[in-house]
Design an enzyme around this catalytic site. Structure first.
Site, PDB file in Angstrom:
ATOM      1  N   ASP A   1       5.696  51.343 -43.204  1.00 44.91           N
ATOM      2  CA  ASP A   1       4.457  50.940 -42.528  1.00 44.91           C
ATOM      3  C   ASP A   1       3.290  51.412 -43.385  1.00 44.91           C
ATOM      4  OD1 ASP A   1       2.489  50.250 -40.454  1.00 44.91           O
ATOM      5  OD2 ASP A   1       4.243  50.119 -39.157  1.00 44.91           O
TER       6      ASP A   1
ATOM      7  N   HIS B   1       0.974  45.604 -42.675  1.00 48.77           N
ATOM      8  CA  HIS B   1       1.422  46.999 -42.563  1.00 48.77           C
ATOM      9  C   HIS B   1       2.052  47.463 -43.883  1.00 48.77           C
ATOM     10  CE1 HIS B   1       0.397  47.599 -38.369  1.00 48.77           C
ATOM     11  NE2 HIS B   1       0.923  46.425 -38.076  1.00 48.77           N
TER      12      HIS B   1
ATOM     13  N   GLU C   1       0.808  41.434 -36.974  1.00 49.63           N
ATOM     14  CA  GLU C   1      -0.540  41.944 -37.227  1.00 49.63           C
ATOM     15  C   GLU C   1      -0.964  41.794 -38.700  1.00 49.63           C
ATOM     16  OE1 GLU C   1      -0.933  45.220 -33.696  1.00 49.63           O
ATOM     17  OE2 GLU C   1      -0.053  45.950 -35.539  1.00 49.63           O
TER      18      GLU C   1
END
Ligand SMILES: [Zn+2]
Length: 741
Positions: A186, A259, A322
């Protein structure tokens, strides 16, 4: 001295087991028992013929379940008491346990079902105070409902050692979970050794600082200790084998294209800008993501090549959630690619990116799974979807014939709060108590039986921004994971109360015993507080499991305590003069809690939402006038959330009051798409009206006059402004407490 002791033992030994009171969780499909139980020696003998692979899994399980460390239950390999039988042509993963006075017969269809049977067998055994063991005479028949029974663990935000990961797997195995989703990369850390790209771990696994408190707390402060860690490939192999021994498949996750800040800190050339940036110590979503150029795709294929060599499971998780498109919009390589491939927009560019990875995985005989954003711009042919933003993504994918794992934030995000107590440890937000998990159904009503077939199961996600230690991790995971295993295994459907009793009587003591030594949450046992509207304000009543208990309430201003019983009301009257803040502490045998009530002139007023709140954030019509501002950091249950930018609310009192103004509480959390309204208008009975603009979370609107009803109107931005997360989308407005001055 001895007689009463023996009598006590005798009494415990013959407690009748009710026909339906099964100590096994998740509950098996069938459980019948007589009132009798049989005593067991601490050495159980099983049939000699059992293969060594199978018999090797017995002893460690005994250590896990039996409370007494000095005299664990051991299983010997001589002809005897426990017999094992392999079943043919039975339901996959099914097993049965037949306990009679003279023997225990355990039937299984596969090594996995044999292993599940052993877990159930050990859950049937209880230890008596003299450390002898007994088991009820009973019959168990069992098989699972869903094939994907998963728990996830984010090791990027906080790192957990392989010793801790193994313990996490042990606990999963106890409750028959069979998929471990290992979130290995991440923004805040890259945790898996990749030999071809050593900087991923020498640079990407370490950050120089980590934000303190909740990331929405301002001003932000930082812990400047270097933080990080990673797993070598040898360690990964060890964990993969450890999981396989427990019949758990590991699904590794390598996040892309978003990410990716830790990877880009190590190799900035794979970003759109090429700019060198550090591994961030802040939570949230970052603009810098992997560039869609060919060199990045080759890099990711190289990474995946090594990942595939370590993880034998079919599914490989590639994230896909995202992904801000702002860098791609300004990047020449990304824009050239979009035009060359005749792609309409950046969503289709993301789809192209995922499709390249899908092709690579398919070529290597693996299947891609990603978060539900991978649906945007068209789903790649072989992809499976993990539905986290509610169930809609999962429904859409299942209707198109793609496999789906349900993991909606509403029921499966175990980083949410599980209790309303002020003593709950800091969490990301949201509210998912044990009972809510228990009520989860992974199959949405809108799917036909044929479509429902594509729902493989569900999993809970443990994101670790606010989970820095293993103790904290197990506290957030258990007992909620047991409720999820009950949903997914799907045996006999019991009432929540029955589930809770079994949990409390058999499972909490085991999980917290010295040999397991796990910190679990007891939030589900805490008394709940219920506020009600009263003619002169509001009342508070406690609802609890043990209603014989008394609660001591102490007002910190008056320093005096009173004792009240469950079901009795405590009154808070509407203030006639100035606004008063009064802090109370509540103590019961298990816990102490505190609460501040703001006594104001509108306490308990009748609230009408002319504009209805979004149903997910609609905690009732008293919440706006219950004398408490919604908590910061945000907790899901305390705020009224609107997904529209024009809101009307009416407040009505039983008689006229003199008003000097109203203080409004709002939430300003742009990272979660929650913005302040632009302006608020208040209108009194006599037509007097005032409008002010809003720039702070707490905003006072001064307006003087006598009034019985008050109309409030709020206007927000039509769309999220450029430069904020979710730009161009509709913003949310969250409001709590209107304090009448
Ligand atoms: Zn680019």
């Amino acid at each position: 001295m001895k007689t009463p002791f023996i009598l006590a033992l005798f009494f415990i030994g013959t407690i009748p087991f009710a026909q339906n009171h099964c100590p096994i969780l998740p509950n098996p499909v069938t459980y019948t028992s007589t009132k009798d139980s049989i005593a067991l020696d601490s050495l159980l003998f099983c049939t000699k013929s059992l293969s060594s692979t199978l018999s090797n899994s017995i002893s460690p399980l005994g250590d896990l379940y039996i409370l007494n460390k000095n005299k664990p239950l051991r299983i010997g390999r001589e002809d005897g008491f426990i017999r094992f039988e392999e079943l043919n042509n039975a339901y996959p993963e099914s097993y049965s346990i037949n306990v009679t006075k003279s023997k225990i017969i355990l039937s299984y269809t596969s090594p996995a079902s044999y292993y599940h049977a052993l877990h159930s067998l050990f859950q049937l055994i209880t230890e008596k105070p003299d450390h002898s063991f007994s088991i009820p005479i009973c019959f168990v028949k069992d098989f699972p409902n869903f094939s994907w029974r998963g728990l996830h663990l984010d090791v990027a935000r906080h790192f957990f050692s392989i010793h801790e990961v193994k313990k996490y797997l042990d606990l999963m195995a106890m409750y028959k979970f069979n998929v471990f989703h290992w979130h290995l990369t991440d923004d805040q850390g890259w945790r898996i050794e990749i030999k071809k790209y050593p900087k991923l771990t020498s640079v990407g696994a370490w950050r120089d600082s980590t934000v303190n408190d909740h990331f929405s707390t301002y001003p932000r402060t930082w812990d400047t200790k270097r933080y990080g860690g990673f797993y070598t490939q040898e360690e990964i192999k060890e964990v993969v084998q450890y999981a396989a021994d427990r019949h758990i498949t590991i699904v590794p996750e390598i996040e892309m294209p978003g990410h990716a800040r830790a990877a880009l800190a190590a190799y900035p050339a794979f970003s759109c800008t090429g700019k060198q940036q550090p591994v961030p110590g802040l939570w949230g979503v970052f603009e810098d993501v992997f560039c869609t150029k060919d060199s990045t795709l080759h890099f990711l294929e190289d990474v995946l090549e090594e990942v595939l060599s370590l993880f034998p499971g079919k599914f490989i998780h590639i994230g896909g959630d995202e992904v801000p498109k702002s860098r791609w919009e300004k990047c020449a390589s990304c824009q050239n690619k979009m035009h060359a491939l005749h792609l309409k927009n950046e969503h289709e560019l993301q789809s192209y990116f995922i499709r390249q990875i899908d092709v690579y995985l398919a070529k290597n005989n693996r299947q891609l799974i990603g978060w539900d954003e991978i649906l945007e711009g068209g789903l790649s042919p072989g992809a499976a979807v993990m539905s986290w933003r509610g169930m809609d993504g999962g429904i859409a994918a299942a209707k198109e014939g793609h496999y789906v794992v349900m993991t909606p934030g509403s029921h499966c995000y175990f980083d949410h709060y599980q209790g309303k107590s002020s003593s709950e440890p800091l969490a990301i937000g949201g509210y998912t108590p044990l009972e809510k998990v228990f009520e989860f159904n992974p199959i949405p009503k809108s799917l036909t039986p044929q479509e429902a077939h594509f729902v493989l199961g569900a999993q809970a996600n443990l994101w670790t921004e606010y989970i820095p230690t293993f103790n904290q991790l197990t506290y957030m995971t258990y007992p909620r994971a047991i409720a999820l295993s009950q949903v997914l295994w799907g045996g006999t459907k019991t009432s929540y109360d029955a589930f809770e009793q079994t949990l409390k009587k058999y499972h909490i003591p085991r999980l917290t015993a010295p040999n397991v030594n796990t910190k679990v949450s007891m939030s589900f046992l805490k008394p709940s507080m219920k506020f009600s509207r009263e003619p002169n304000g509001l009342s508070l009543m406690f609802d609890g499991k043990d209603t014989s208990e008394k609660i001591t309430v102490v007002s910190q201003q008056k320093k005096e305590g009173i004792s009240i019983s469950y079901g009795k009301k405590l009154f808070f009257n509407r203030s006639q003069k100035n606004v008063k803040h009064e802090k109370f502490t509540f103590s019961t045998a298990c816990c102490t809690d505190s609460l501040t009530i703001i006594s104001h002139r509108g306490l308990g007023a009748k609230v009408t939402y002319v504009t209805p709140p979004n149903e997910r954030y609609h905690p009732g019509d008293l919440i706006l006038v219950d004398g408490q501002f919604g908590a910061r950091p945000w907790r899901g249950y305390q705020w009224v959330g609107f997904d529209t930018n024009h809101i009307n609310i009416t407040l009505e009192l039983d008689r006229k009051i003199r008003l000097n103004g109203i203080t409004f509480g709002f939430l300003n959390e742009p990272s979660s798409w929650i913005h302040l309204p632009n302006e608020i208008t208040v209108r009194l009975d006599n037509g007097k009206m005032k409008t002010i603009s809003v720039t702070e979370e707490r905003t006072k609107l001064p307006i003087k006059g006598k009034t019985k009803s008050i109309q409030v109107s709020m206007k927000g931005l039509p769309t999220i402004p450029v430069g904020f997360p979710g730009q161009g989308e509709k913003p949310w407005i969250f409001c709590d407490e209107l304090v009448f001055e």
